[in-house]
Design an enzyme around this catalytic site. Sequence first.
Site, PDB file in Angstrom:
ATOM      1  N   LYS A   1     -55.774  35.173 -19.953  1.00 31.51           N
ATOM      2  CA  LYS A   1     -56.030  36.591 -20.345  1.00 31.51           C
ATOM      3  C   LYS A   1     -55.862  37.747 -21.168  1.00 31.51           C
ATOM      4  CE  LYS A   1     -56.213  36.379 -14.604  1.00 31.51           C
ATOM      5  NZ  LYS A   1     -55.564  35.879 -14.378  1.00 31.51           N
TER       6      LYS A   1
ATOM      7  N   TRP B   1     -53.227  39.208  -5.407  1.00 32.15           N
ATOM      8  CA  TRP B   1     -52.860  38.398  -5.779  1.00 32.15           C
ATOM      9  C   TRP B   1     -51.201  38.854  -5.033  1.00 32.15           C
ATOM     10  CZ3 TRP B   1     -54.676  34.278  -7.794  1.00 32.15           C
ATOM     11  CH2 TRP B   1     -56.153  34.438  -8.715  1.00 32.15           C
TER      12      TRP B   1
ATOM     13  N   ASP C   1     -45.236  40.330 -11.545  1.00 32.95           N
ATOM     14  CA  ASP C   1     -46.030  38.891 -12.332  1.00 32.95           C
ATOM     15  C   ASP C   1     -47.678  40.164 -13.835  1.00 32.95           C
ATOM     16  OD1 ASP C   1     -49.202  37.784 -12.881  1.00 32.95           O
ATOM     17  OD2 ASP C   1     -49.165  37.192 -10.479  1.00 32.95           O
TER      18      ASP C   1
END
Length: 350
Positions: free
Chosen positions: A191, A100, A167
């Site tokens: 999530k 990511w 992030d």
Amino acid sequence: MIHNFNAGPSILPKEVFEEAAKGILNFRDTELSILEIGHRTALFQSVMDETILLAKELMKLDSDHEVLFLHGGASTQFFQVPMNLLNENQTAAYLDCGVWGSKAIKEARLFGNVEVVASSKDKNYTYIPKGFNIPSGAAYFHFTTNNTIEGTEMFIIPETNVPLVADMSSDILSHETDFNRFALIYAGAQKNIGAAGVNMVVIRKDILGKVNRKLPGMMDYRQHIEAGSMLNTPPVFAIYVCMLTLRWLKKQGGVSAIEKINIAKADLLYKILDAKEGFEPTVSREDRSRMNVVFLIKDPLLEKKFLEGCKEQNMIGVKGHRSVGGYRVSLYNALPLESVKALTSLIDQL
Ligand SMILES: *Cc1c(COP(=O)(O)O)cnc(C)c1O
């Protein structure tokens, strides 16, 4: 009972699903669905207000920080961040510690210079680089706090005067941290905080308005702040689910209380993985994630028995990410300790 170890979208508390279902059929006894009321009604405004308030409360944010709920997933933040914070002739510092994060680096390069201060790509991102230097002139320093795919997590936030951008998609609100130290935090909701389709973005206002490029309205954080996350039609249902999940988290005792449970869950699972012959956690011990536990099973026969056991006991979502292979078990806030106990006892009995 189904044990849901999915990496995202992932398990949410049962009471959140029940309440969300009610909201679709009869929102707050109005005989209307949350899906058919205007977003500028007092009814929806109260949902937005409560969601933002709960987020600020759970993160203990000071008044310099704003909370936004935006479309586009965390992947949109990969480019919205540099668009808003990085001039073409400036440099942003990035830590390359997962798939990511490497995507975020690629997108940032479209808007300015990127200096990768450290990378763990040499070992398939199985550890968090340490002792790196963040150049003091950088526009900001970007890192991923929890590497969802590889299963590493960063608990120590670097000391620097450079604005911190993180992030936190897969570990936000799972453990205590000083959220006020960050200039910008973003997290896809699917999530730990709610339903897919919305992002939570936390911004310290003074970092905005410093780039000289022209920004489309929908890309401009300042316009979203001004409009209270309603520059256009917000993802009303996804925000409603966030509100319900944050309410649930507050009821559990907030971040410090859930952190204790998360530690217990992760400890239990890593302990059996370390002890059991044939099972092998893939990441370095000091960087192990409490949210995503990644491991290999070395013996094909053992692997077969493990998968049969998972099937028999309704354990879903244990397969590893296609880029890593093996297994990944996600232990997000809403996953009950009971599910981890079921899994560890399955492994123990193999
Ligand atoms: C899931 C995830 C993303 C991607 O989120 P989308 O909402 O699919 O764009 C980005 N970063 C991290 C750390 C993630 O876990």
